[in-house]
Design an enzyme around this catalytic site. Structure first.
Site, PDB file in Angstrom:
ATOM      1  N   HIS A   1      63.944  90.006  53.119  1.00  0.00           N
ATOM      2  CA  HIS A   1      62.573  89.654  53.494  1.00  0.00           C
ATOM      3  C   HIS A   1      62.122  88.395  52.769  1.00  0.00           C
ATOM      4  O   HIS A   1      62.506  88.127  51.625  1.00  0.00           O
ATOM      5  CB  HIS A   1      61.607  90.826  53.290  1.00  0.00           C
TER       6      HIS A   1
ATOM      7  N   ASP B   1      61.238  89.243  44.118  1.00  0.00           N
ATOM      8  CA  ASP B   1      60.878  90.088  45.258  1.00  0.00           C
ATOM      9  C   ASP B   1      60.162  89.268  46.331  1.00  0.00           C
ATOM     10  O   ASP B   1      58.945  89.212  46.338  1.00  0.00           O
ATOM     11  CB  ASP B   1      59.996  91.236  44.792  1.00  0.00           C
TER      12      ASP B   1
ATOM     13  N   GLU C   1      57.602  92.374  55.316  1.00  0.00           N
ATOM     14  CA  GLU C   1      58.204  93.539  54.656  1.00  0.00           C
ATOM     15  C   GLU C   1      57.199  94.206  53.735  1.00  0.00           C
ATOM     16  O   GLU C   1      57.125  95.440  53.663  1.00  0.00           O
ATOM     17  CB  GLU C   1      59.444  93.110  53.863  1.00  0.00           C
ATOM     18  N   GLU C   2      56.432  93.387  53.024  1.00  0.00           N
ATOM     19  CA  GLU C   2      55.483  93.940  52.065  1.00  0.00           C
ATOM     20  C   GLU C   2      54.332  94.684  52.748  1.00  0.00           C
ATOM     21  O   GLU C   2      53.605  95.433  52.101  1.00  0.00           O
ATOM     22  CB  GLU C   2      54.919  92.836  51.169  1.00  0.00           C
TER      23      GLU C   2
ATOM     24  N   HIS D   1      55.690  92.715  41.488  1.00  0.00           N
ATOM     25  CA  HIS D   1      54.397  92.615  42.170  1.00  0.00           C
ATOM     26  C   HIS D   1      53.314  92.024  41.270  1.00  0.00           C
ATOM     27  O   HIS D   1      52.152  92.453  41.312  1.00  0.00           O
ATOM     28  CB  HIS D   1      53.961  93.980  42.710  1.00  0.00           C
TER      29      HIS D   1
END
Length: 516
Positions: free
Chosen positions: A276, A288, A320-321, A447
């Site tokens: 992603h 990420d 994706e998130e 995150h």
């Protein structure tokens, strides 16, 4: 269970000395006869830490060049990331057919979290797609156990704030039960000494889909230490009140999946790799999942020097998130006969975690008792053999469908992949294998704004990317020993593989998405 081998230590300096340049050959027209068939060692050696880090730096620069300093789906940062991948692929000449697949969905563009208890400000955060709300000087009431059944939530919750431990069930289930008992808000405290509790509630208005009443209440996340302190105060009979303000700005935005298919190779026997390309609102998302995105881009560039016997397809998924939405959209839009041509899908999400493990999806189910379609075990074995040959340790990762391979599993496509960890807590045993620090997250910057290039682990980034290249070289030339696709494998496994986009989930141990 998988075998565990002793770790071999590398420094960033030794990695840089070990690798060599992988500049793509520029061409104006693709011709299989011009290129030698890809070979394993050549492709693996062409993947360099310099190229991986250079790509990661480019993505960070793209994020920081925008006012939001992130790469959230549909924002300037993500649209520019999409263009970056397209430009890089186009620079290879005519090697790939490149497709942009647009997708529109709700995204969190901005959020605010503010919490105080008895006048003391506590570090707190909201949950993605949480309800907006405020409360002032409102009593806290402790919820029993983990708040996963109605009986855990006392009748005295009416008009109060529910204090709930993280664990075992979804965040939505916890706050739905609390709302059913009349709570006007909830505070969830973490179940490990790893920062504040955080995650996603799955999507806008997901609460209304829960069988319980689905009452909309705002929810805050705090640390385990703060939560246990409040629980102790309440158990001792103290009156504890809190004030909170939580809101999010959510909008419908459009961005794109980027799909690049080699023009050479058998298009009826496709090797498909995906990662992603979007981030969360908090930061640039370089581990990420800039790491997975850059691993694939670096390999796609290196592959352009060679011919392949089987078509190789790369995808950089959007949204994706927000819940695996880009990959889910691709699979849902694909004709069954086209999916039947995909012999294997491989997924790479977070492959340079600072406090890493080398995780391999447990395709044969020997570690977590959930196996994939025929072929999933074989690719797990390929990665195990690769790490073993490099004298690198590895561990199994839960093969639960809670990353972008989930929609492919549901369609019966054999799947696999690698990761290096997210917000799970590293064990002493894993420290013995990989080094690092026990008792903290695999990625302490998960995150957050600190998920940047500075905090990538180059050992993990290099090792994982080279393992991916090995898989591309192997299956790009032959499917010998790999199970053939069949009609049975195309049956959707809705009951077997949980769907992130239908339930609130969160990345966890070794980069998987798990409930709460």
């Amino acid at each position: 269970m998988k075998s565990l081998r002793h770790a071999v230590a590398f420094t960033a300096t030794s990695l840089l000395a070990f690798t060599s340049s992988a500049e793509p050959i520029k061409r104006t027209a693709w011709s299989k006869r011009e290129l030698p068939l890809v070979e394993d060692k050549a492709l693996v050696d062409a993947v360099t830490i310099e190229d991986l880090v250079s790509c990661a730096q480019d993505l960070e620069d793209i994020a920081y060049a925008t006012s939001r300093r992130n790469r959230v789906h549909g924002t300037e940062g993500h649209l520019n990331s999409v263009q970056y991948f397209v430009d890089q692929l186009n620079s290879l000449g005519d090697y790939y057919d490149i497709e942009l697949q647009d997708y529109t969905t709700e995204v969190t563009l901005e959020a605010h979290a503010e919490l105080s208890v008895n006048g003391e400000t506590l570090e707190s955060g909201g949950f993605s797609f949480g309800n907006n709300g405020t409360w002032t000087d409102t009593p806290l009431i402790t919820v029993a156990n983990l708040g996963c059944v109605a009986e855990d939530h006392p009748e005295t919750l009416s008009g109060t704030i529910a204090l709930i431990a993280r664990g075992n069930c979804t965040f939505v289930e916890k706050i739905a039960f609390a709302g059913e008992k009349g709570a006007i808000g909830a505070i969830i405290y973490n179940n490990a000494d790893a920062g504040i509790a955080a995650g996603t509630l799955g999507g806008v208005n997901d609460l209304v889909r829960i069988p319980q009443l689905g009452i909309h209440i705002p929810v805050a996340g705090i640390s385990r230490a703060d939560g246990l302190r409040l629980v102790s105060q309440l158990a001792n009979g103290s009156t504890v009140t809190s004030s909170g303000e939580f809101w999010q700005y959510i909008a419908n935005l459009t961005s794109s999946n980027v799909i690049a298919s080699s023009k050479g190779g058998d298009s009826s026997n496709v090797l498909f790799l995906g990662a992603h390309s979007d981030s969360v609102e908090a930061g640039p998302g370089i581990n990420d999942n800039g790491s997975g995105s850059c691993g694939l881009l670096t390999i796609a560039k290196a592959l352009s020097r060679y011919a392949v016997a089987n078509q190789v397809r790369f995808a950089w998924w959007t949204a994706e998130e927000e819940g695996l939405l880009g990959s889910e959209h691709y699979v849902a839009s694909a004709a069954p006969e086209d999916l039947a041509k995909v012999r294997l899908y491989l997924n790479f999400d977070m492959i340079a975690s600072p406090n890493y493990v080398l995780g391999i999806y447990d395709g044969d189910g020997s570690a977590f008792n959930v196996s994939g379609p025929p072929g999933s075990a074989e690719v797990e074995g390929l990665f195990e053999q690769w790490y073993t040959a490099q004298e690198l340790p590895f561990v199994a990762s839960a093969f639960d469908g809670r990353s972008d391979y989930g929609p492919f599993l549901e369609a019966g496509v054999p799947s696999g992949g690698l990761d290096t960890g997210a917000d799970g807590t590293k064990t002493e045993k894993e420290v013995g294998l990989f080094g690092g620090t026990a008792g903290i997250w695999y990625d302490p910057n998960y995150h957050s704004a600190a998920d940047n290039v500075t905090n990538l682990n180059l050992v993990a980034f290099n090792a994982t990317s080279k393992a991916i290249a090995h898989a591309v070289a192997t299956y790009g030339t032959t499917w010998e020993g790999f199970p053939a696709r069949n009609a049975t494998s195309l049956v959707r496994r809705v009951g077997s593989y949980p769907r992130r986009y239908r339930a609130p989930t969160k990345k966890s141990r070794r980069g998987k998405k798990i409930y709460a």
